[in-house]
Scaffold this active site. Structure first.
Site, PDB file in Angstrom:
ATOM      1  N   CYS A 124      34.655 -16.409   2.336  1.00 46.39           N
ATOM      2  CA  CYS A 124      34.322 -16.245   3.755  1.00 46.39           C
ATOM      3  C   CYS A 124      34.112 -14.752   4.076  1.00 46.39           C
ATOM      4  CB  CYS A 124      35.405 -16.860   4.631  1.00 46.39           C
ATOM      5  SG  CYS A 124      34.917 -17.054   6.361  1.00 46.39           S
ATOM      6  N   ASP A 193      43.775 -16.902   8.936  1.00 52.37           N
ATOM      7  CA  ASP A 193      43.723 -17.183  10.372  1.00 52.37           C
ATOM      8  C   ASP A 193      45.115 -17.407  10.918  1.00 52.37           C
ATOM      9  OD1 ASP A 193      40.816 -17.797   9.601  1.00 52.37           O
ATOM     10  OD2 ASP A 193      40.845 -17.810  11.790  1.00 52.37           O
ATOM     11  N   LYS A 204      39.754 -20.039   6.035  1.00 47.54           N
ATOM     12  CA  LYS A 204      38.491 -20.765   5.925  1.00 47.54           C
ATOM     13  C   LYS A 204      38.549 -21.910   4.916  1.00 47.54           C
ATOM     14  CE  LYS A 204      35.607 -20.320   7.901  1.00 47.54           C
ATOM     15  NZ  LYS A 204      35.542 -21.159   9.120  1.00 47.54           N
ATOM     16  N   LYS A 229      48.993 -12.422  12.829  1.00 51.96           N
ATOM     17  CA  LYS A 229      48.428 -13.686  12.346  1.00 51.96           C
ATOM     18  C   LYS A 229      49.529 -14.655  11.913  1.00 51.96           C
ATOM     19  CE  LYS A 229      44.018 -11.740  11.241  1.00 51.96           C
ATOM     20  NZ  LYS A 229      43.267 -11.063  10.174  1.00 51.96           N
TER      21      LYS A 229
HETATM   22  C1  RUB Z   1      36.943 -16.586   9.301  1.00 50.40           C
HETATM   23  C2  RUB Z   1      38.024 -16.611   8.268  1.00 50.40           C
HETATM   24  C3  RUB Z   1      38.618 -15.290   7.886  1.00 50.40           C
HETATM   25  C4  RUB Z   1      39.870 -15.039   8.737  1.00 50.40           C
HETATM   26  C5  RUB Z   1      40.389 -13.618   8.578  1.00 50.40           C
HETATM   27  O1  RUB Z   1      36.655 -17.857   9.825  1.00 50.40           O
HETATM   28  O2  RUB Z   1      38.470 -17.657   7.815  1.00 50.40           O
HETATM   29  O3  RUB Z   1      39.004 -15.294   6.540  1.00 50.40           O
HETATM   30  O4  RUB Z   1      39.563 -15.261  10.096  1.00 50.40           O
HETATM   31  O5  RUB Z   1      39.421 -12.714   9.024  1.00 50.40           O
HETATM   32  P1  RUB Z   1      35.556 -17.987  10.996  1.00 50.40           P
HETATM   33  P2  RUB Z   1      39.784 -11.223   9.516  1.00 50.40           P
HETATM   34  O6  RUB Z   1      34.298 -17.373  10.495  1.00 50.40           O
HETATM   35  O7  RUB Z   1      35.454 -19.466  11.206  1.00 50.40           O
HETATM   36  O8  RUB Z   1      36.101 -17.281  12.208  1.00 50.40           O
HETATM   37  O9  RUB Z   1      40.479 -10.585   8.379  1.00 50.40           O
HETATM   38  O10 RUB Z   1      38.453 -10.620   9.843  1.00 50.40           O
HETATM   39  O11 RUB Z   1      40.664 -11.358  10.712  1.00 50.40           O
END
Ligand code: RUB
Length: 315
Positions: A124, A193, A204, A229
């Site tokens: 992702c 997330d 993801k 988180k």
């Molecule tokens: C994004 C996703 C990312 C986490 C962490 O999912 O799974 O790995 O949100 O991201 P989506 P970060 O595209 O559905 O939002 O490190 O940028 O917070």
């Protein structure tokens, strides 16, 4: 109101996406919205703020960073509207700058686990995970990254674009090639997330497959996750809701309409049990997943899990 609804819509439709970005956008919107409310009546002001908080919270259910950000700002106090407004600004600005600093710190801490010449698989698009890769590269370590497409929304394209701009050698793969290519990988680095009290990581869809394949091949899995988180509510037994997105992200309505017996499932996230995670890299240190409870207790507190914004729900 228009801009508040626009921000909420942008989060819902993933114009603004990624757990950290969503959180920063929500904190920023609460601050800006507070600045736009035209009233001197504190009750009315608070009611409007609760509505805004509830609306932002309703956009995406899985990223715990969103409720943690909203609650961090909604802790404001004030005897007058002006006081409340300036407190909201202070709390939101603080959240945003702490969040940006956290991403930097995660990079500095996480890069120590990367060796010169490592091949790292990622999934992702995670700002926190990329911070680790970027820091390793900046230190002069020659790394190769394998990035998954991350169907159906193809966030892998964002990742390859960002890594390319940094000058990091990257190979794009389809999601189903993960296990086949794991033999070439030294380390897996992904974002989160949400992290539950028992150290499970929600990220993801497909994250658990990468972790499982890495476990089988005896490769380490590092999760890059800011402390906001981590989910305090999971202490009270609540599960993190897994967002189910529209079927049209997977197959067009027209094509699907050609079938009588076919339906689509499109979960956006999955849960990786802590057994498959070696380290969670936070801004306060790299911890084993078993230490998630300590992070929640020390850095978030219980009360953050108990705040409710009924104002929005009632409407
Ligand atoms: C994004 C996703 C990312 C986490 C962490 O999912 O799974 O790995 O949100 O991201 P989506 P970060 O595209 O559905 O939002 O490190 O940028 O917070």
């Amino acid at each position: 109101m228009k801009q508040l609804e626009e921000t909420a819509q942008n989060i819902k439709t993933m114009e603004i996406r990624g757990a950290g970005r969503i959180a920063r956008a929500a904190a920023g919107e609460l601050r800006d919205y507070a600045g736009r409310i035209k009233t001197n009546d504190l009750e009315e002001f608070n009611e409007k703020m609760r509505y805004a908080a509830g609306l932002l919270l309703s956009t995406r259910p899985t990223a715990v960073s969103l409720p943690n950000a909203v609650r961090a700002v909604m802790r404001y106090k004030g005897e007058t509207v002006d006081e409340a407004r300036s407190e909201i600004k202070k709390l939101a600005d603080e959240f945003i700058s702490n969040s940006e600093n956290a991403v930097k710190a995660i990079g500095e801490i996480g890069e120590r686990r990367i060796r010169d010449g490592d091949t790292i698989m990622t999934h992702c698009n995670s700002v926190a995970a990329i911070s680790i890769l970027a820091a390793a590269h900046a230190k002069g370590k020659a790394i190769n990254v394998i990035a998954t497409e991350s169907r159906p929304r193809m966030q892998g394209y964002i990742t390859i674009k960002q890594l390319d701009a940094l000058g990091i050698k990257t190979t794009l793969i389809v999601d189903s090639a993960v296990r086949y290519l794991m033999k070439d990988v030294d380390l897996v680095v992904m974002g989160a997330d949400a992290v539950t009290v028992n150290g499970s990581v929600i990220n993801k869809i497909g994250t658990s497959q990468l972790a499982l394949a890495a476990h089988e091949a005896r490769k380490n899995v590092i999760i890059a996750a800011e402390t906001y988180k981590f989910s305090p509510r999971t202490i009270f037994g609540e599960l993190v809701e897994i967002e189910e997105r529209d079927s049209s992200e997977v197959i067009s309505r027209k094509k699907l309409g050609e079938f009588t017996n076919v339906s689509v499932k499109n979960p956006a996230f999955d849960v990786t049990p802590r057994e498959y995670i070696d380290l969670i890299c936070t801004e306060v240190g790299a911890i084993p997943p078993e230490m998630a409870y300590i992070i929640i207790r020390e850095y978030l507190g219980w009360e953050i899990g108990e705040m409710n914004f009924d104002g929005y729900q009632k409407r």
